[in-house]
Write a protein that holds these residues in place. Sequence first.
Motif, PDB file in Angstrom:
ATOM      1  N   LEU A   4      24.064  46.665  34.899  1.00 22.65           N
ATOM      2  CA  LEU A   4      24.491  46.280  33.564  1.00 22.65           C
ATOM      3  C   LEU A   4      25.429  45.078  33.630  1.00 22.65           C
ATOM      4  N   ALA A   5      26.250  45.021  34.665  1.00 20.00           N
ATOM      5  CA  ALA A   5      27.143  43.865  34.839  1.00 20.00           C
ATOM      6  C   ALA A   5      26.347  42.577  34.962  1.00 20.00           C
ATOM      7  N   LEU A   6      25.143  42.656  35.535  1.00 20.74           N
ATOM      8  CA  LEU A   6      24.289  41.466  35.641  1.00 20.74           C
ATOM      9  C   LEU A   6      23.761  41.056  34.264  1.00 20.74           C
ATOM     10  N   THR A   7      23.395  42.046  33.465  1.00 19.19           N
ATOM     11  CA  THR A   7      22.923  41.755  32.104  1.00 19.19           C
ATOM     12  C   THR A   7      23.988  41.003  31.313  1.00 19.19           C
ATOM     13  N   LEU A   8      25.214  41.479  31.385  1.00 21.10           N
ATOM     14  CA  LEU A   8      26.291  40.842  30.631  1.00 21.10           C
ATOM     15  C   LEU A   8      26.625  39.459  31.184  1.00 21.10           C
ATOM     16  N   ALA A   9      26.481  39.272  32.481  1.00 18.71           N
ATOM     17  CA  ALA A   9      26.792  37.972  33.085  1.00 18.71           C
ATOM     18  C   ALA A   9      25.727  36.934  32.793  1.00 18.71           C
ATOM     19  N   ALA A  10      24.568  37.371  32.315  1.00 19.14           N
ATOM     20  CA  ALA A  10      23.482  36.436  32.001  1.00 19.14           C
ATOM     21  C   ALA A  10      23.518  35.980  30.543  1.00 19.14           C
ATOM     22  N   ARG A  11      24.641  36.165  29.882  1.00 16.70           N
ATOM     23  CA  ARG A  11      24.761  35.791  28.465  1.00 16.70           C
ATOM     24  C   ARG A  11      25.007  34.287  28.331  1.00 16.70           C
ATOM     25  N   PRO A  12      24.776  33.742  27.147  1.00 13.71           N
ATOM     26  CA  PRO A  12      25.075  32.322  26.904  1.00 13.71           C
ATOM     27  C   PRO A  12      26.561  32.036  27.105  1.00 13.71           C
ATOM     28  N   GLY A  13      26.862  30.830  27.532  1.00 18.57           N
ATOM     29  CA  GLY A  13      28.245  30.458  27.798  1.00 18.57           C
ATOM     30  C   GLY A  13      28.646  30.646  29.236  1.00 18.57           C
ATOM     31  N   VAL A  14      27.769  31.260  30.041  1.00 21.23           N
ATOM     32  CA  VAL A  14      28.011  31.421  31.477  1.00 21.23           C
ATOM     33  C   VAL A  14      27.004  30.529  32.202  1.00 21.23           C
ATOM     34  N   PRO A  15      27.408  29.330  32.598  1.00 20.06           N
ATOM     35  CA  PRO A  15      26.457  28.387  33.185  1.00 20.06           C
ATOM     36  C   PRO A  15      26.167  28.684  34.648  1.00 20.06           C
ATOM     37  N   ALA A  16      25.137  28.047  35.160  1.00 20.90           N
ATOM     38  CA  ALA A  16      24.820  28.123  36.579  1.00 20.90           C
ATOM     39  C   ALA A  16      25.671  27.113  37.340  1.00 20.90           C
ATOM     40  N   VAL A  69      35.791  50.423  32.614  1.00 22.84           N
ATOM     41  CA  VAL A  69      36.608  49.834  33.680  1.00 22.84           C
ATOM     42  C   VAL A  69      35.736  49.008  34.623  1.00 22.84           C
ATOM     43  N   ALA A  70      34.550  49.512  34.948  1.00 20.75           N
ATOM     44  CA  ALA A  70      33.650  48.780  35.842  1.00 20.75           C
ATOM     45  C   ALA A  70      33.264  47.428  35.253  1.00 20.75           C
ATOM     46  N   LEU A  71      32.910  47.425  33.982  1.00 25.43           N
ATOM     47  CA  LEU A  71      32.536  46.165  33.335  1.00 25.43           C
ATOM     48  C   LEU A  71      33.742  45.240  33.221  1.00 25.43           C
ATOM     49  N   LEU A  86      29.283  40.681  41.497  1.00 21.09           N
ATOM     50  CA  LEU A  86      29.572  41.396  40.256  1.00 21.09           C
ATOM     51  C   LEU A  86      29.023  42.817  40.300  1.00 21.09           C
ATOM     52  N   ALA A  87      27.806  42.966  40.830  1.00 16.42           N
ATOM     53  CA  ALA A  87      27.191  44.299  40.903  1.00 16.42           C
ATOM     54  C   ALA A  87      28.000  45.231  41.796  1.00 16.42           C
ATOM     55  N   GLU A  88      28.400  44.759  42.978  1.00 16.70           N
ATOM     56  CA  GLU A  88      29.156  45.615  43.895  1.00 16.70           C
ATOM     57  C   GLU A  88      30.546  45.920  43.351  1.00 16.70           C
ATOM     58  N   THR A  89      31.151  44.959  42.684  1.00 16.12           N
ATOM     59  CA  THR A  89      32.468  45.192  42.084  1.00 16.12           C
ATOM     60  C   THR A  89      32.392  46.260  41.002  1.00 16.12           C
ATOM     61  N   ALA A  90      31.385  46.154  40.144  1.00 10.38           N
ATOM     62  CA  ALA A  90      31.236  47.142  39.072  1.00 10.38           C
ATOM     63  C   ALA A  90      30.945  48.529  39.638  1.00 10.38           C
ATOM     64  N   ALA A  91      30.068  48.605  40.630  1.00  6.06           N
ATOM     65  CA  ALA A  91      29.719  49.899  41.225  1.00  6.06           C
ATOM     66  C   ALA A  91      30.941  50.564  41.847  1.00  6.06           C
ATOM     67  N   THR A  92      31.720  49.789  42.587  1.00  5.64           N
ATOM     68  CA  THR A  92      32.899  50.346  43.255  1.00  5.64           C
ATOM     69  C   THR A  92      33.942  50.792  42.249  1.00  5.64           C
ATOM     70  N   ALA A  93      34.185  49.973  41.226  1.00  9.74           N
ATOM     71  CA  ALA A  93      35.184  50.342  40.205  1.00  9.74           C
ATOM     72  C   ALA A  93      34.761  51.616  39.476  1.00  9.74           C
ATOM     73  N   ALA A  94      33.494  51.730  39.155  1.00 13.36           N
ATOM     74  CA  ALA A  94      33.016  52.937  38.466  1.00 13.36           C
ATOM     75  C   ALA A  94      33.226  54.168  39.333  1.00 13.36           C
ATOM     76  N   LEU A  95      32.907  54.074  40.599  1.00  9.97           N
ATOM     77  CA  LEU A  95      33.070  55.219  41.503  1.00  9.97           C
ATOM     78  C   LEU A  95      34.527  55.631  41.606  1.00  9.97           C
ATOM     79  N   VAL A  96      35.419  54.666  41.702  1.00  8.67           N
ATOM     80  CA  VAL A  96      36.845  54.982  41.819  1.00  8.67           C
ATOM     81  C   VAL A  96      37.334  55.736  40.588  1.00  8.67           C
ATOM     82  N   VAL A  97      36.946  55.280  39.415  1.00  6.71           N
ATOM     83  CA  VAL A  97      37.373  55.944  38.178  1.00  6.71           C
ATOM     84  C   VAL A  97      36.848  57.375  38.117  1.00  6.71           C
ATOM     85  N   LEU A  98      35.653  57.597  38.641  1.00  9.45           N
ATOM     86  CA  LEU A  98      35.052  58.935  38.569  1.00  9.45           C
ATOM     87  C   LEU A  98      35.778  59.961  39.441  1.00  9.45           C
ATOM     88  N   THR A  99      36.654  59.503  40.320  1.00  9.80           N
ATOM     89  CA  THR A  99      37.430  60.455  41.114  1.00  9.80           C
ATOM     90  C   THR A  99      38.667  60.945  40.380  1.00  9.80           C
TER      91      THR A  99
END
Length: 255
Positions: A149-161, A212-214, A239-252
């Motif tokens: 999902l973090a990838l979906t949000l990062a692919a929005r307009p206003g985020v250039p290559a 928190v992950a997002l 971005l994907a690994e950061t979101a995954a790790t943050a989500a896991l930490v919160v779930l503890t």
Amino acid sequence: MDGIRFAFGTLTVLPVRVTRWDRDAARAGMVWAPLTGLVVGLCAAALGGLLTLLGSGPLLAAAASVAVPAVLTRGLHLDGLADTADGLGSGRPADEALAIMKRSDIGPFGVITLLFVLLAQVAVVDQLYERGWSQGAVAAVASAVVARLALTLAARPGVPAARPGGLGAAVAGTVPVRTAAGVAVLVLAACAGAGAIEGPYGALRQALAVVVALGAAQLLLAHCLRRFGGVTGDVFGALAETAATAALVVLTFGG
């Protein structure tokens, strides 16, 4: 179907042939990215559950659950995390930092980042499996979905290559903001619904993990935009690994 093929063909090693490589397919692919996370997460949960049923300890089940996403993506996101860490850690101007990221080797910043991220993921999933197979399984699925999902949000307009070629340029700015927000709300509701198995507090914890992950991924994205001037395929992986790790930490929390 072109979008689903694009998502699975670029974000996993599953035998899906990408039939179109244009902006429309990239847009649909990034919208469907969380679906690839669902498949990857279910595979991770299945292996962890199987090992648990066979009598293994929670640590081995956790290591296996963390290994599955790496295998099903050929380590794509982990490689992106390491390269992004090297680029950010170099302290060089944008052009030089991007050149460092494009090298095939991994520098000290990348190695250290990979070490701590993987240790954190295994430690968290181990703790969740100790509480029960269902908590570990739900966490494996939720973290994989939120990562995409973090990838979906990062692919929005206003985020250039940051550079003209590569996956980052193919998907940058393709997903309309309203579409990305709609996907985010859907994922948030689905994760909260899965957490409701444990009661109202479980639903709240899952929802908090998504938020928190997002948020963590968006902070990293903002920093990369300042440093590199845009996104690359490596940044998407980070971005994907950061979101995954943050989500896991919160779930503890509050176990």
